[in-house]
Write an enzyme that holds these catalytic residues in place. Sequence first.
Site, PDB file in Angstrom:
ATOM      1  N   THR A  64     -23.425   0.505 -35.748  1.00 49.78           N
ATOM      2  CA  THR A  64     -24.650  -0.260 -36.012  1.00 49.78           C
ATOM      3  C   THR A  64     -24.649  -0.601 -37.489  1.00 49.78           C
ATOM      4  O   THR A  64     -24.716   0.281 -38.340  1.00 49.78           O
ATOM      5  CB  THR A  64     -25.898   0.565 -35.649  1.00 49.78           C
ATOM      6  OG1 THR A  64     -25.873   0.834 -34.252  1.00 49.78           O
ATOM      7  CG2 THR A  64     -27.164  -0.215 -35.984  1.00 49.78           C
ATOM      8  N   LYS A  69     -29.003  -5.235 -31.625  1.00 48.04           N
ATOM      9  CA  LYS A  69     -29.177  -3.792 -31.839  1.00 48.04           C
ATOM     10  C   LYS A  69     -30.400  -3.522 -32.711  1.00 48.04           C
ATOM     11  O   LYS A  69     -31.113  -2.528 -32.525  1.00 48.04           O
ATOM     12  CB  LYS A  69     -27.925  -3.201 -32.492  1.00 48.04           C
ATOM     13  CG  LYS A  69     -28.000  -1.673 -32.700  1.00 48.04           C
ATOM     14  CD  LYS A  69     -28.206  -0.913 -31.401  1.00 48.04           C
ATOM     15  CE  LYS A  69     -28.380   0.590 -31.630  1.00 48.04           C
ATOM     16  NZ  LYS A  69     -27.153   1.262 -32.067  1.00 48.04           N
ATOM     17  N   LYS A  87     -30.896   5.103 -41.360  1.00 49.65           N
ATOM     18  CA  LYS A  87     -29.993   4.031 -41.804  1.00 49.65           C
ATOM     19  C   LYS A  87     -30.242   2.760 -41.008  1.00 49.65           C
ATOM     20  O   LYS A  87     -30.365   1.665 -41.569  1.00 49.65           O
ATOM     21  CB  LYS A  87     -28.546   4.497 -41.649  1.00 49.65           C
ATOM     22  CG  LYS A  87     -27.482   3.466 -42.024  1.00 49.65           C
ATOM     23  CD  LYS A  87     -26.950   2.694 -40.822  1.00 49.65           C
ATOM     24  CE  LYS A  87     -26.196   3.578 -39.865  1.00 49.65           C
ATOM     25  NZ  LYS A  87     -25.574   2.800 -38.751  1.00 49.65           N
TER      26      LYS A  87
END
Length: 295
Positions: free
Chosen positions: A105, A180, A248
């Site tokens: 990701t 995502k 993150k």
Amino acid sequence: MKEKITLAKKQTIGFIGTGVMGKSMAHHLMKAGYPLHVYTRTKEKANELVKEGAIWESTVAELTSASDVIITMIGTPADVKEVYFGKAGVIENAKPGTYIIDMTTSKPSLAIEIYEKAKEKEVYALDAPVSGGDVGAKNAKLAIMVGGDQNAFDNMLPIFNIMGENIILQGEAGAGQHTKMVNQISIAPTMIGLCEALMYAEKAGLNPESVLGSISTGAAGSWSLSNYAPRMIKGDFAPGFAIKHYIKDMKIALESAQEMNLTTPGLSLALEMYEELAERGWEESGIHALIKYFE
């Protein structure tokens, strides 16, 4: 005279990153008969795969040179840059015709940069982040969101099918990463609501397991409810997807949203809560440890 039938040789796959999810994904590929080369910064994390027959490579460049398809499942956008760019990186050492698939990701803008630089080298790049956590990786039931060219996607679909079951080409390079981010943004307020609901059930003196039995098949039902709520109730906070990694992801989503002049108050609130939990020492725990914020 009978015609001799020859089976097509399976592509050699180079897998970089064998953490909680990457190890299971790589295992499925080996089980399906693909020759596998592996590299990870901590060699011990690849020991199990090597014992099963994977070939250890000591550098990214050596792994890339030996492989037809490179799959990366690593940590941060900074890690992705380090692995893909530079003289020792994937793009510089990939043979023309190689497929490179970043399943980390990461930033949509970085996915586009990788695609463009790969194209200059006649290398096919796809961004293909996943959802489903450790359970999805172990059971080969990951949702895989892909960005890139149709032909590259079609050629890599047999490999994707080994690791997941909900695989969709979302658009051009970067579209997989944008999808995502949609996924990660939707999870943020869901986790807050789930924690609040369980705390309410506890304060009301209800049996949590019984409550889940009632609400899981109704409008409140969700993947998070079915998979994370039971772990919360048991106090099992082992990381299928660690808080530090979700922080993150949320920062990437927040940055991408700001670039599009989009406000995301639910995401911002969740980020604040998770950052506080991380400061309290929960960063290695699964994201369902958010319940500790309320306790």
